[in-house]
Write a protein that holds these residues in place. Structure first.
Motif, mmCIF file in Angstrom:
data_model
loop_
_atom_site.group_PDB
_atom_site.id
_atom_site.type_symbol
_atom_site.label_atom_id
_atom_site.label_comp_id
_atom_site.label_asym_id
_atom_site.label_seq_id
_atom_site.Cartn_x
_atom_site.Cartn_y
_atom_site.Cartn_z
ATOM 1 N N ARG A 74 0.830 -1.201 0.000
ATOM 2 C CA ARG A 74 0.000 0.000 0.000
ATOM 3 C C ARG A 74 0.868 1.256 0.000
ATOM 4 O O ARG A 74 0.576 2.238 -0.675
ATOM 5 N N LEU A 75 1.955 1.194 0.761
ATOM 6 C CA LEU A 75 2.874 2.335 0.807
ATOM 7 C C LEU A 75 3.482 2.610 -0.564
ATOM 8 O O LEU A 75 3.569 3.755 -1.007
ATOM 9 N N LEU A 76 3.876 1.552 -1.264
ATOM 10 C CA LEU A 76 4.438 1.712 -2.602
ATOM 11 C C LEU A 76 3.411 2.300 -3.561
ATOM 12 O O LEU A 76 3.705 3.218 -4.336
ATOM 13 N N ALA A 77 2.170 1.782 -3.505
ATOM 14 C CA ALA A 77 1.122 2.282 -4.402
ATOM 15 C C ALA A 77 0.819 3.747 -4.129
ATOM 16 O O ALA A 77 0.656 4.553 -5.064
ATOM 17 N N ASP A 78 0.727 4.118 -2.849
ATOM 18 C CA ASP A 78 0.450 5.516 -2.498
ATOM 19 C C ASP A 78 1.582 6.421 -2.965
ATOM 20 O O ASP A 78 1.345 7.541 -3.446
ATOM 21 N N GLU A 80 3.688 5.900 -5.483
ATOM 22 C CA GLU A 80 3.649 6.017 -6.938
ATOM 23 C C GLU A 80 2.528 6.952 -7.385
ATOM 24 O O GLU A 80 2.704 7.766 -8.297
ATOM 25 N N ALA A 81 1.350 6.847 -6.722
ATOM 26 C CA ALA A 81 0.223 7.706 -7.087
ATOM 27 C C ALA A 81 0.536 9.165 -6.804
ATOM 28 O O ALA A 81 0.229 10.056 -7.612
ATOM 29 N N ALA A 82 1.138 9.432 -5.649
ATOM 30 C CA ALA A 82 1.480 10.807 -5.297
ATOM 31 C C ALA A 82 2.486 11.393 -6.285
ATOM 32 O O ALA A 82 2.372 12.546 -6.708
ATOM 33 N N GLU A 83 3.460 10.582 -6.659
ATOM 34 C CA GLU A 83 4.471 11.056 -7.592
ATOM 35 C C GLU A 83 3.872 11.311 -8.970
ATOM 36 O O GLU A 83 4.156 12.322 -9.615
ATOM 37 N N GLU A 85 0.779 12.044 -9.666
ATOM 38 C CA GLU A 85 -0.083 13.217 -9.610
ATOM 39 C C GLU A 85 0.752 14.493 -9.641
ATOM 40 O O GLU A 85 0.419 15.458 -10.333
ATOM 41 N N ALA A 86 1.846 14.497 -8.890
ATOM 42 C CA ALA A 86 2.712 15.674 -8.883
ATOM 43 C C ALA A 86 3.325 15.913 -10.262
ATOM 44 O O ALA A 86 3.414 17.054 -10.729
ATOM 45 N N LEU A 87 3.730 14.840 -10.926
ATOM 46 C CA LEU A 87 4.298 14.980 -12.256
ATOM 47 C C LEU A 87 3.275 15.512 -13.246
ATOM 48 O O LEU A 87 3.571 16.360 -14.087
ATOM 49 N N ALA A 88 2.035 14.984 -13.131
ATOM 50 C CA ALA A 88 0.979 15.434 -14.040
ATOM 51 C C ALA A 88 0.708 16.922 -13.866
ATOM 52 O O ALA A 88 0.452 17.644 -14.829
ATOM 53 N N GLN A 89 0.787 17.404 -12.623
ATOM 54 C CA GLN A 89 0.521 18.804 -12.370
ATOM 55 C C GLN A 89 1.685 19.702 -12.788
ATOM 56 O O GLN A 89 1.502 20.873 -13.101
ATOM 57 N N SER A 90 2.879 19.131 -12.762
ATOM 58 C CA SER A 90 4.044 19.962 -13.050
ATOM 59 C C SER A 90 4.280 20.158 -14.543
ATOM 60 O O SER A 90 4.980 21.080 -14.958
ATOM 61 N N THR A 275 -15.867 14.007 -15.391
ATOM 62 C CA THR A 275 -14.685 13.392 -15.997
ATOM 63 C C THR A 275 -14.694 11.896 -15.742
ATOM 64 O O THR A 275 -15.316 11.428 -14.790
ATOM 65 N N PRO A 276 -14.010 11.117 -16.580
ATOM 66 C CA PRO A 276 -13.935 9.682 -16.353
ATOM 67 C C PRO A 276 -13.189 9.379 -15.057
ATOM 68 O O PRO A 276 -12.390 10.178 -14.572
ATOM 69 N N PRO A 277 -13.434 8.193 -14.469
ATOM 70 C CA PRO A 277 -12.694 7.811 -13.269
ATOM 71 C C PRO A 277 -11.254 7.464 -13.629
ATOM 72 O O PRO A 277 -10.901 7.326 -14.796
ATOM 73 N N GLY A 278 -10.434 7.332 -12.612
ATOM 74 C CA GLY A 278 -9.052 6.915 -12.865
ATOM 75 C C GLY A 278 -8.072 7.782 -12.118
ATOM 76 O O GLY A 278 -8.426 8.544 -11.217
ATOM 77 N N GLY A 279 -6.820 7.680 -12.504
ATOM 78 C CA GLY A 279 -5.734 8.364 -11.832
ATOM 79 C C GLY A 279 -5.703 9.845 -12.137
ATOM 80 O O GLY A 279 -6.685 10.418 -12.609
ATOM 81 N N PRO A 280 -4.571 10.478 -11.893
ATOM 82 C CA PRO A 280 -4.469 11.921 -12.128
ATOM 83 C C PRO A 280 -4.718 12.272 -13.588
ATOM 84 O O PRO A 280 -4.282 11.565 -14.486
ATOM 85 N N ARG A 281 -5.467 13.353 -13.796
ATOM 86 C CA ARG A 281 -5.784 13.778 -15.151
ATOM 87 C C ARG A 281 -4.646 14.613 -15.719
ATOM 88 O O ARG A 281 -3.925 15.272 -14.972
ATOM 89 N N PRO A 282 -4.478 14.606 -17.036
ATOM 90 C CA PRO A 282 -3.425 15.430 -17.645
ATOM 91 C C PRO A 282 -3.593 16.901 -17.290
ATOM 92 O O PRO A 282 -4.710 17.374 -17.047
#
Length: 311
Positions: A74-78, A80-83, A85-90, A275-282
């Motif tokens: 769970r720690l690894l998944a969280d 990766e998701a945080a990273e 999302e941050a990359l998508a925003q940057s 918006t569709p479900p899923g991970g961070p949006r572009p």
């Protein structure tokens, strides 16, 4: 002062558990096998417990390994998701956004905002699809939609922007000739225009302050799949319509039509960004969504003046 957890070792351990292989984890993490092995050994020494039973052919978790594996995964998944999302925003917004909007709302409210959006985001382009039909965002490949309704439960992600009242209206000339309905059931005796894409087609729902409910299936000469299309016949005094504020508000304010059944309230919808479900949006999708969320309420949330009360 307590030491921080060894997050790297926990993430490496989780990857070894996922792949059941030190070599596989090393390959996926772009590390040497020795580095992966040292990370797991470091974790075992820190915890004072063996995490794997290793043979030349088999890698199996110990009891301690089993207990740690779920949390480490769970720690690894969280992480990766945080990273991600941050990359998508940057990343600077660029590329195409496919946006579906009801036709009249798109023409009146969304399209006039796009020049300002393009000035702010010159590397983003928009494919604006105008239709009152509800599109399949996932199946038809849309990034976002504007929907004006009470949304059913779904896996889509909805962001409500503001409410959108609906009014039952008629031209003064119609009311002079045919009389003014005072109860929803009276609509059965009148000529009414119907709209194809109501959540319950051809049925108008009302509630009064006493909690009484009424559902009416009015009939008339005209049925449309775009609400704006009834306005010429409505203003000409040929029937009664039930329309959202963004279509009929100006005609109410100018006196071309009047709100009737003021003691009854229609179910109030709302303007949503979906918006569709899923991970961070572009970043390009986030940029357009945030822009519309900021601009649309000020552009559209105007109540008709004077005659538009619906008490």
């Amino acid at each position: 002062m307590a030491k921080l957890p060894d997050f790297e070792a926990l993430a490496v351990f989780a990857k070894v558990v996922e792949l059941r292989s030190f070599a596989g984890a090393a390959s996926e993490l772009a590390m040497s096998k020795a580095t992966v092995s040292k990370a797991v050994t470091r974790l075992e020494e820190r915890l004072g417990a063996r995490l794997f039973n290793r043979t030349s052919r088999r890698l199996a978790l110990t009891d301690a390994g089993h207990k740690l594996a779920e949390r480490a995964t769970r720690l690894l998944a969280d992480g990766e998701a945080a990273e991600n999302e941050a990359l998508a925003q940057s990343v600077a917004p660029r590329g195409l956004v496919r946006l579906a909007v009801p036709m009249t709302f798109g023409i009146k409210a969304v399209a006039p905002l796009l020049p300002e959006f393009f000035q702010a985001y010159p590397e983003v382009s928009v494919d604006l699809h105008l239709s009152d039909a509800t599109v399949d965002l996932i199946g038809e490949g849309f990034d976002m939609a504007v929907r004006i309704a009470r949304l059913p439960d779904s896996s889509l992600i909805a962001r409500q922007l503001f409410t959108m009242p609906r009014y039952t209206v008629a031209a003064p000339s119609y009311l002079r000739q045919h009389g003014r309905p005072t109860h929803p059931m009276h609509l059965a005796e009148h000529k009414c225009f119907s709209y194809a894409y109501l959540s319950t087609p051809n049925v108008w729902h009302y509630t009064n302050s006493a909690g009484e409910q009424a559902s009416v299936r009015p009939g008339g000469q005209l049925r449309v799949n775009n609400g704006e299309a009834v306005m010429p016949a409505l203003i000409a005094g040929l029937g009664i319509a039930e329309l959202p504020e963004f279509i009929v508000g100006e005609a109410i304010s100018s006196g071309q039509v009047e709100v009737i059944l003021k003691d009854w309230k229609q179910a109030e919808g709302a303007v949503h960004l979906v918006t569709p479900p899923g991970g961070p949006r572009p970043a390009r999708v986030e940029a357009l969504g945030d822009f519309l969320a900021a601009k649309l309420p000020g552009t559209c949330k105007r109540r008709p003046r004077g005659k538009a009360t619906t008490s």
